[in-house]
Design a protein around this motif. Structure first.
Motif, PDB file in Angstrom:
ATOM      1  N   LYS A  30       0.867  -1.222   0.005  1.00  0.00           N
ATOM      2  CA  LYS A  30       0.118  -0.166   0.074  1.00  0.00           C
ATOM      3  C   LYS A  30       0.936   1.315   0.050  1.00  0.00           C
ATOM      4  O   LYS A  30       0.472   2.290  -0.685  1.00  0.00           O
ATOM      5  CB  LYS A  30      -1.044   0.116   1.294  1.00  0.00           C
ATOM      6  N   LYS A  31       1.986   1.269   0.509  1.00  0.00           N
ATOM      7  CA  LYS A  31       2.787   2.252   0.701  1.00  0.00           C
ATOM      8  C   LYS A  31       3.348   2.318  -0.950  1.00  0.00           C
ATOM      9  O   LYS A  31       3.259   3.704  -1.355  1.00  0.00           O
ATOM     10  CB  LYS A  31       4.230   1.944   1.307  1.00  0.00           C
ATOM     11  N   VAL A  32       3.609   1.412  -1.669  1.00  0.00           N
ATOM     12  CA  VAL A  32       4.266   1.612  -3.023  1.00  0.00           C
ATOM     13  C   VAL A  32       2.910   2.180  -3.697  1.00  0.00           C
ATOM     14  O   VAL A  32       3.261   3.171  -4.535  1.00  0.00           O
ATOM     15  CB  VAL A  32       4.575   0.304  -3.661  1.00  0.00           C
ATOM     16  N   ARG A  33       1.710   1.733  -3.608  1.00  0.00           N
ATOM     17  CA  ARG A  33       0.300   2.114  -4.295  1.00  0.00           C
ATOM     18  C   ARG A  33       0.437   3.507  -4.204  1.00  0.00           C
ATOM     19  O   ARG A  33       0.004   4.503  -4.929  1.00  0.00           O
ATOM     20  CB  ARG A  33      -0.679   1.161  -4.141  1.00  0.00           C
ATOM     21  N   ALA A  34       0.358   3.885  -2.607  1.00  0.00           N
ATOM     22  CA  ALA A  34       0.223   5.245  -2.227  1.00  0.00           C
ATOM     23  C   ALA A  34       1.065   6.191  -2.746  1.00  0.00           C
ATOM     24  O   ALA A  34       0.679   7.344  -3.389  1.00  0.00           O
ATOM     25  CB  ALA A  34       0.208   5.603  -0.798  1.00  0.00           C
ATOM     26  N   PHE A  35       2.516   5.693  -3.152  1.00  0.00           N
ATOM     27  CA  PHE A  35       3.400   6.753  -3.876  1.00  0.00           C
ATOM     28  C   PHE A  35       3.362   6.904  -5.222  1.00  0.00           C
ATOM     29  O   PHE A  35       3.475   7.866  -5.749  1.00  0.00           O
ATOM     30  CB  PHE A  35       4.919   6.087  -3.543  1.00  0.00           C
ATOM     31  N   GLN A  36       2.736   5.780  -5.917  1.00  0.00           N
ATOM     32  CA  GLN A  36       2.295   5.964  -7.316  1.00  0.00           C
ATOM     33  C   GLN A  36       1.181   7.022  -7.712  1.00  0.00           C
ATOM     34  O   GLN A  36       1.140   7.532  -8.620  1.00  0.00           O
ATOM     35  CB  GLN A  36       1.919   4.521  -7.946  1.00  0.00           C
ATOM     36  N   HIS A  37       0.255   7.241  -6.597  1.00  0.00           N
ATOM     37  CA  HIS A  37      -0.798   7.952  -6.638  1.00  0.00           C
ATOM     38  C   HIS A  37      -0.554   9.372  -6.192  1.00  0.00           C
ATOM     39  O   HIS A  37      -1.683  10.035  -5.891  1.00  0.00           O
ATOM     40  CB  HIS A  37      -1.920   7.191  -6.003  1.00  0.00           C
TER      41      HIS A  37
END
Length: 211
Positions: A30-37
């Protein structure tokens, strides 16, 4: 192969992003996904910059200017949630909401930039007005003596592209649907601010009820 993609994505997360307590409760994916968004460093007013953590916008103290930012990724389908909070004074206008790519991210004066045209929809946290197409669409939330936003409070924004609605939550309290009849377009999480040196953080959460 999937592991390789995962490693590459994780490598892109800056040390600052991983260290920040903004994401401390999120599992790694979720950290990676949040960073992408997160906010786009290429799609914001020239008077703001995105801090090294990748999630926080800093508005420089520029007189008579309203300044905004959009995220890197927009949505034309599905259901999505993200949190936004102000870490500094709101000033006279502090708007959170959504915008198409065509909505301006900077203008003269201190105005409600998000919601100033037909390409954006916003909630001004200062006076609790809903804004679209340059008009006030009523107050929000729709209750008597609604409490004003307090610095640091996390507002959860919920975009439902199936129902074409935008809703808000505060402290896990559902405040209601703010906008209905959104267009079938690609809509981006966005904010606009006027106060010098104020900071706004945005973290993408994924599907509503997905943590």
């Amino acid at each position: 192969e999937t592991a390789e993609v995962w490693r590459n994505l994780f490598a892109r997360l800056t040390e600052e992003a991983l260290r920040t307590d903004i994401l401390c409760n999120l599992p790694s994916y979720k950290k990676v996904r949040a960073f992408q968004h997160a906010f786009s460093t290429n799609d914001c007013s020239r008077n703001v910059y995105i801090k090294k953590n990748g999630f926080t916008l800093h508005r420089n103290p520029i007189a008579q200017s309203t300044d905004g930012a959009r995220t890197k990724i927009g949505f034309s389908e599905g259901r999505h949630a993200w949190e936004v909070w102000w870490e500094g004074p709101l000033g006279t206008v502090a708007v959170i909401g959504i915008a198409t790519k065509r909505a301006p991210m900077q203008c003269q004066g201190y105005v409600a930039l998000l919601g100033s045209d037909d390409q954006s929809w916003g909630w001004n946290l200062v006076d609790n007005n809903l804004l679209h197409n340059g008009e006030v669409n009523g107050s929000f939330p729709q209750c008597n003596n609604a409490p004003k936003y307090q610095i640091g409070e996390r507002i959860r924004v919920i975009l439902d592209m199936e129902d074409k609605t935008l809703a808000f939550e505060r402290g896990y309290e559902f405040l209601g649907v703010a906008f209905r009849g959104l267009p079938k377009a690609c809509l981006y999480p966005a904010v606009s601010a006027v106060y010098g040196n104020t900071e706004v953080t945005l973290v993408y959460l994924g599907k509503p009820l997905d943590g």
